[in-house]
Design a protein around this motif. Structure first.
Motif, PDB file in Angstrom:
ATOM      1  N   ASN A  33      12.154  -6.437  36.561  1.00  0.00           N
ATOM      2  CA  ASN A  33      10.874  -5.850  36.913  1.00  0.00           C
ATOM      3  C   ASN A  33      10.514  -6.147  38.373  1.00  0.00           C
ATOM      4  O   ASN A  33      10.121  -5.254  39.136  1.00  0.00           O
ATOM      5  CB  ASN A  33       9.824  -6.458  35.982  1.00  0.00           C
ATOM      6  CG  ASN A  33       8.583  -5.619  35.926  1.00  0.00           C
ATOM      7  OD1 ASN A  33       8.661  -4.416  36.125  1.00  0.00           O
ATOM      8  ND2 ASN A  33       7.460  -6.253  35.686  1.00  0.00           N
ATOM      9  N   GLN A  34      10.704  -7.417  38.766  1.00  0.00           N
ATOM     10  CA  GLN A  34      10.366  -7.824  40.132  1.00  0.00           C
ATOM     11  C   GLN A  34      11.277  -7.117  41.137  1.00  0.00           C
ATOM     12  O   GLN A  34      10.850  -6.780  42.238  1.00  0.00           O
ATOM     13  CB  GLN A  34      10.474  -9.343  40.271  1.00  0.00           C
ATOM     14  CG  GLN A  34      10.101  -9.876  41.646  1.00  0.00           C
ATOM     15  CD  GLN A  34       8.683  -9.489  42.057  1.00  0.00           C
ATOM     16  OE1 GLN A  34       7.758  -9.504  41.242  1.00  0.00           O
ATOM     17  NE2 GLN A  34       8.514  -9.085  43.307  1.00  0.00           N
ATOM     18  N   PHE A  35      12.506  -6.870  40.743  1.00  0.00           N
ATOM     19  CA  PHE A  35      13.435  -6.178  41.637  1.00  0.00           C
ATOM     20  C   PHE A  35      12.924  -4.762  41.940  1.00  0.00           C
ATOM     21  O   PHE A  35      12.909  -4.318  43.081  1.00  0.00           O
ATOM     22  CB  PHE A  35      14.826  -6.122  41.001  1.00  0.00           C
ATOM     23  CG  PHE A  35      15.844  -5.462  41.878  1.00  0.00           C
ATOM     24  CD1 PHE A  35      16.347  -6.127  42.977  1.00  0.00           C
ATOM     25  CD2 PHE A  35      16.282  -4.176  41.617  1.00  0.00           C
ATOM     26  CE1 PHE A  35      17.282  -5.524  43.803  1.00  0.00           C
ATOM     27  CE2 PHE A  35      17.208  -3.565  42.442  1.00  0.00           C
ATOM     28  CZ  PHE A  35      17.713  -4.236  43.531  1.00  0.00           C
ATOM     29  N   VAL A  36      12.485  -4.078  40.906  1.00  0.00           N
ATOM     30  CA  VAL A  36      11.951  -2.723  41.097  1.00  0.00           C
ATOM     31  C   VAL A  36      10.708  -2.764  41.978  1.00  0.00           C
ATOM     32  O   VAL A  36      10.546  -1.950  42.899  1.00  0.00           O
ATOM     33  CB  VAL A  36      11.627  -2.075  39.733  1.00  0.00           C
ATOM     34  CG1 VAL A  36      10.905  -0.762  39.926  1.00  0.00           C
ATOM     35  CG2 VAL A  36      12.896  -1.871  38.928  1.00  0.00           C
ATOM     36  N   ILE A  37       9.842  -3.748  41.723  1.00  0.00           N
ATOM     37  CA  ILE A  37       8.639  -3.876  42.548  1.00  0.00           C
ATOM     38  C   ILE A  37       9.030  -4.138  44.000  1.00  0.00           C
ATOM     39  O   ILE A  37       8.468  -3.549  44.922  1.00  0.00           O
ATOM     40  CB  ILE A  37       7.736  -5.010  42.010  1.00  0.00           C
ATOM     41  CG1 ILE A  37       7.204  -4.632  40.629  1.00  0.00           C
ATOM     42  CG2 ILE A  37       6.590  -5.300  42.973  1.00  0.00           C
ATOM     43  CD1 ILE A  37       6.421  -5.730  39.942  1.00  0.00           C
ATOM     44  N   SER A  38      10.038  -5.005  44.200  1.00  0.00           N
ATOM     45  CA  SER A  38      10.468  -5.317  45.565  1.00  0.00           C
ATOM     46  C   SER A  38      10.963  -4.074  46.279  1.00  0.00           C
ATOM     47  O   SER A  38      10.681  -3.854  47.454  1.00  0.00           O
ATOM     48  CB  SER A  38      11.594  -6.356  45.551  1.00  0.00           C
ATOM     49  OG  SER A  38      11.079  -7.605  45.185  1.00  0.00           O
ATOM     50  N   LEU A  39      11.700  -3.236  45.549  1.00  0.00           N
ATOM     51  CA  LEU A  39      12.204  -2.015  46.170  1.00  0.00           C
ATOM     52  C   LEU A  39      11.043  -1.111  46.579  1.00  0.00           C
ATOM     53  O   LEU A  39      11.003  -0.570  47.685  1.00  0.00           O
ATOM     54  CB  LEU A  39      13.138  -1.279  45.209  1.00  0.00           C
ATOM     55  CG  LEU A  39      14.028  -0.225  45.857  1.00  0.00           C
ATOM     56  CD1 LEU A  39      15.342  -0.129  45.135  1.00  0.00           C
ATOM     57  CD2 LEU A  39      13.392   1.144  45.916  1.00  0.00           C
ATOM     58  N   LYS A  40      10.081  -0.988  45.706  1.00  0.00           N
ATOM     59  CA  LYS A  40       8.945  -0.125  46.038  1.00  0.00           C
ATOM     60  C   LYS A  40       8.103  -0.712  47.177  1.00  0.00           C
ATOM     61  O   LYS A  40       7.558   0.027  47.987  1.00  0.00           O
ATOM     62  CB  LYS A  40       8.077   0.074  44.800  1.00  0.00           C
ATOM     63  CG  LYS A  40       8.790   0.872  43.722  1.00  0.00           C
ATOM     64  CD  LYS A  40       7.824   1.574  42.826  1.00  0.00           C
ATOM     65  CE  LYS A  40       7.697   0.902  41.499  1.00  0.00           C
ATOM     66  NZ  LYS A  40       6.918   1.678  40.542  1.00  0.00           N
ATOM     67  N   ASP A  41       8.054  -2.050  47.208  1.00  0.00           N
ATOM     68  CA  ASP A  41       7.268  -2.710  48.254  1.00  0.00           C
ATOM     69  C   ASP A  41       7.825  -2.471  49.656  1.00  0.00           C
ATOM     70  O   ASP A  41       7.104  -2.633  50.642  1.00  0.00           O
ATOM     71  CB  ASP A  41       7.201  -4.220  48.000  1.00  0.00           C
ATOM     72  CG  ASP A  41       6.103  -4.575  46.998  1.00  0.00           C
ATOM     73  OD1 ASP A  41       5.328  -3.667  46.637  1.00  0.00           O
ATOM     74  OD2 ASP A  41       6.031  -5.743  46.582  1.00  0.00           O
TER      75      ASP A  41
END
Ligand code: GLN
Length: 481
Positions: free
Chosen positions: A417-425
């Motif tokens: 989940n955090q990986f996806v958020i990091s990509l979007k960030d």
């Protein structure tokens, strides 16, 4: 193993640091410019930046033997970069005003332009500033037009909508979301020649002549060279040729001539630029996520440790980073820290946008990963630790052998989940001018004005990439379990 990781990490950071610091002798100047300000700087259909500013600087540099790189990041962003020492100079149709002379040194003037109000061609109600009462007027952040509008706001009773870049501002006037805009006269006139259905019903305002600028007190030799080069190209006719090239001809053959009105046209003209942006997005994500896995885990372990000092450190770190929006953090690191260092050290200490982006993303994700790690460890029943300790294992060993393997399983979905958020960030990092996927699409829209289609394509790219990556990590998750 751990040692190696640390060494390579320090090595990477050192290289990044070195590559962003310029050498004093044989200096290559960093020049910043606007993102789009046709006919002074804009992308032609071959994706090359052209325009009066671009050509003038090129010719002067040739004459004076100036080495430089130029980046097109937006007007306010250019001002910020020069003030923070990230860029050495700017050329962006920048008006020489008394206010700006307090923080900039300007070259001799190279162009004269007023600012004026533009409305849609079929508008009949706006003929003077008084007619703008209760209407919304657009202006670009940091521009002389914005200053003018702000100073006269009480007098005329309009509201101001601030835009980061010209493309969105002109689109908003086109779509009617603002009633009028204010911008430099040659730029509006140029847009009209290019086919925009606008007109300029109100007499123009004097806002000062254009100058090339450096931060006050810095790079005096550059201003000198610019001035003597300018005199030379005025003398030999090059200057007039440049102006004539952009002012007197219809630019439609050079600009926007390729078909960028269809999805396929946009993709076939821009896929390379988009791919390059995507490359940066992925690089930012992978490097920052990798680093934050390391830092975040360390800080997460601190937060469950028995040592008070470590616990405190972890709590403060997580609270501080989580309490600051990522964009503010990025601005702080990119503009703020070099500015601070400059006033302490007395010399410029610029930080590359990529390095700044990595640092901001890493700090941000580390705080969240620390929480994931803490949560995972806490979720393992306390009996496990007690049992391990009573068997005579040390704290460290019990952690490594008994607790962490169980905790890790609990953490995996949150990591994904955090990986996806990091990509979007990473999109937030576009705000400091780094040309990742979003920023490269903004540049494309600035040229072809196809905001719906370009952003649709970009949304699709993000969606596809994120879907692939989540699928991939789901497989990984199963394997690990
Ligand atoms: N000439 C205007 C100014 O200096 C606008 C410059 C720009 O938008 N690039 O504020």
């Amino acid at each position: 193993m751990k040692k190696k990781l640390w060494i390579s990490l320090i090595f990477i950071l050192a290289i990044m640091g070195l590559s962003s610091v310029g050498h004093a002798e044989d200096k290559t100047y960093k020049v910043a410019s606007d993102l789009t300000f046709a006919p002074f700087e804009f992308q032609n259909k071959n994706h090359e930046y052209v325009g009066i500013d671009v050509d003038i600087l090129k010719e002067i540099a040739k004459k004076e033997d100036i080495k430089y790189t130029i980046s097109f990041i937006g007007f306010q962003a250019a001002i910020d970069q020069v003030q923070a020492g990230q860029a050495d100079a700017m050329i962006a149709g920048m008006s020489i005003t008394d206010e700006r002379k307090k923080s900039f040194d300007f070259s001799d003037a190279y162009f004269t332009a007023n600012a004026t109000i533009a409305v849609k061609e079929n508008n009949t109600s706006i003929k003077s500033y008084e007619d703008l009462k209760d209407k919304q007027v657009g202006a670009k952040n940091g521009s002389a037009s914005y200053d003018f509008l702000q100073k006269n706001q009480d007098k005329y009773g309009y509201s101001i909508k601030v835009f980061d870049a010209a493309d969105t501002m002109y689109e908003s006037l086109n779509s009617g979301s603002v009633s009028a805009i204010m911008d430099d006269e040659p730029v509006i006139k140029y847009a009209i020649v290019q086919g925009k259905a606008f007109k300029t019903p109100v007499p123009a305002e004097k806002i000062g002549e254009y100058g090339f600028a450096v931060k006050k007190g810095s790079n005096p030799e550059l201003i000198q060279k610019f001035n003597s080069g300018l005199a030379a190209i005025k003398e030999n006719g090059t200057y007039d040729k440049i102006i004539a090239n952009y002012m007197e001809k219809d630019q439609s053959d050079k600009n926007n001539a390729s078909d960028e009105t269809s999805f396929s046209g946009i993709i076939s003209n821009n896929w390379q630029q988009l791919l390059k942006g995507l490359g940066y997005t992925l690089l930012l994500t992978l490097i920052s996520f990798g680093l934050s896995l390391i830092f975040g885990t360390i800080i997460g372990l601190f937060s469950v440790s028995n040592i008070k000092g470590l616990k405190w450190f972890a709590t403060i770190f997580v609270d501080v980073i989580r309490g600051i929006p990522l964009m503010v953090l990025a601005f702080f690191i990119f503009y703020g820290i070099p500015n601070l260092l400059q006033s302490i050290l007395g010399t410029e200490a610029p930080l590359g946008d990529f390095t700044a982006g990595i640092i901001a993303l890493t700090l941000n994700a580390s705080a969240y990963i620390a929480e994931i790690v803490r949560g995972g460890i806490v979720a393992v029943p306390t009996g496990q630790m007690e049992a391990a300790r009573s068997l005579g294992l040390t704290y460290g060993k019990s952690m490594r052998k008994i607790i962490l393997p169980q905790a890790f399983k609990i953490m995996i979905p949150s990591f994904v989940n955090q990986f996806v958020i990091s990509l979007k960030d990473t999109t937030i990092i576009s705000a400091i001018g780094l040309v990742e996927l979003l920023q490269s699409s903004k540049i494309i829209v600035a040229r072809n004005l196809q905001s719906f289609k370009v952003y649709f394509i970009v949304a699709l790219i993000y969606l596809v990439v994120i879907t692939i990556l989540t699928r991939f990590s789901k497989v990984l998750e199963k394997r690990l379990k």
